[in-house]
Design an enzyme around this catalytic site. Sequence first.
Site, PDB file in Angstrom:
ATOM      1  N   HIS A  47      -4.000  -5.051   0.583  1.00 44.01           N
ATOM      2  CA  HIS A  47      -3.059  -5.442   1.514  1.00 44.01           C
ATOM      3  C   HIS A  47      -2.591  -7.056   1.931  1.00 44.01           C
ATOM      4  O   HIS A  47      -3.897  -7.775   1.801  1.00 44.01           O
ATOM      5  CB  HIS A  47      -3.793  -4.959   2.983  1.00 44.01           C
ATOM      6  CG  HIS A  47      -3.761  -3.709   3.009  1.00 44.01           C
ATOM      7  ND1 HIS A  47      -2.563  -3.231   3.865  1.00 44.01           N
ATOM      8  CD2 HIS A  47      -3.938  -2.355   2.318  1.00 44.01           C
ATOM      9  CE1 HIS A  47      -2.415  -2.219   4.308  1.00 44.01           C
ATOM     10  NE2 HIS A  47      -3.404  -1.833   2.966  1.00 44.01           N
ATOM     11  N   GLU A 106      -1.594  -9.387   2.671  1.00 39.01           N
ATOM     12  CA  GLU A 106      -1.408  -9.271   4.511  1.00 39.01           C
ATOM     13  C   GLU A 106      -2.982  -9.739   5.211  1.00 39.01           C
ATOM     14  O   GLU A 106      -2.937 -10.323   6.090  1.00 39.01           O
ATOM     15  CB  GLU A 106      -0.732  -8.784   5.311  1.00 39.01           C
ATOM     16  CG  GLU A 106      -1.152  -7.772   6.041  1.00 39.01           C
ATOM     17  CD  GLU A 106      -1.070  -7.031   5.224  1.00 39.01           C
ATOM     18  OE1 GLU A 106      -1.704  -5.508   5.445  1.00 39.01           O
ATOM     19  OE2 GLU A 106      -0.580  -6.386   4.095  1.00 39.01           O
ATOM     20  N   CYS A 129       0.515  -1.827   0.165  1.00 33.29           N
ATOM     21  CA  CYS A 129       0.473   0.188  -0.676  1.00 33.29           C
ATOM     22  C   CYS A 129       1.007   1.575  -0.073  1.00 33.29           C
ATOM     23  O   CYS A 129       1.457   1.538  -1.241  1.00 33.29           O
ATOM     24  CB  CYS A 129      -1.111   0.106   0.768  1.00 33.29           C
ATOM     25  SG  CYS A 129      -2.500   0.912   0.833  1.00 33.29           S
TER      26      CYS A 129
END
Length: 133
Positions: free
Chosen positions: A113, A115, A19
């Site tokens: 993102h 994750e 990001c």
Amino acid sequence: ELALVDAALAAGVPLLGICRGMQLLNVALGGTLVQHISGHAEVPGVFGRHPVKPVPGTSYAAAVPEETSVPTFHHQAVDRLGSGLIASAYAADGTVEAVELPGTHWVLGVQWHPEMGEDLRVMEALVSAAAAG
């Protein structure tokens, strides 16, 4: 943060910008940003999702070869690519969603993102690059 990007690039270690990290990677290499785009953060304060399409032949496409839906929450984006960077994924509206630095070590930036999602392939590619390095 720019000093960290510069140090990682100079050391040749695998680098994943997530990001704002992708935006920093772009700026560190002389690129510019669009200061505000619409449609990539559906509800303020809440992650949305949208599809990204990989560019064939890139490192990102090697890890994720098909279009995927990614968890996203951003209002800035790459405008002009930094020196040496190539776009390796796009949103349907043409927004650059991933960049990479072709060369001797693994450098990838993603606008979303990884994750936060269920698809771990970007994270697995980072771990593989680090293990090989």
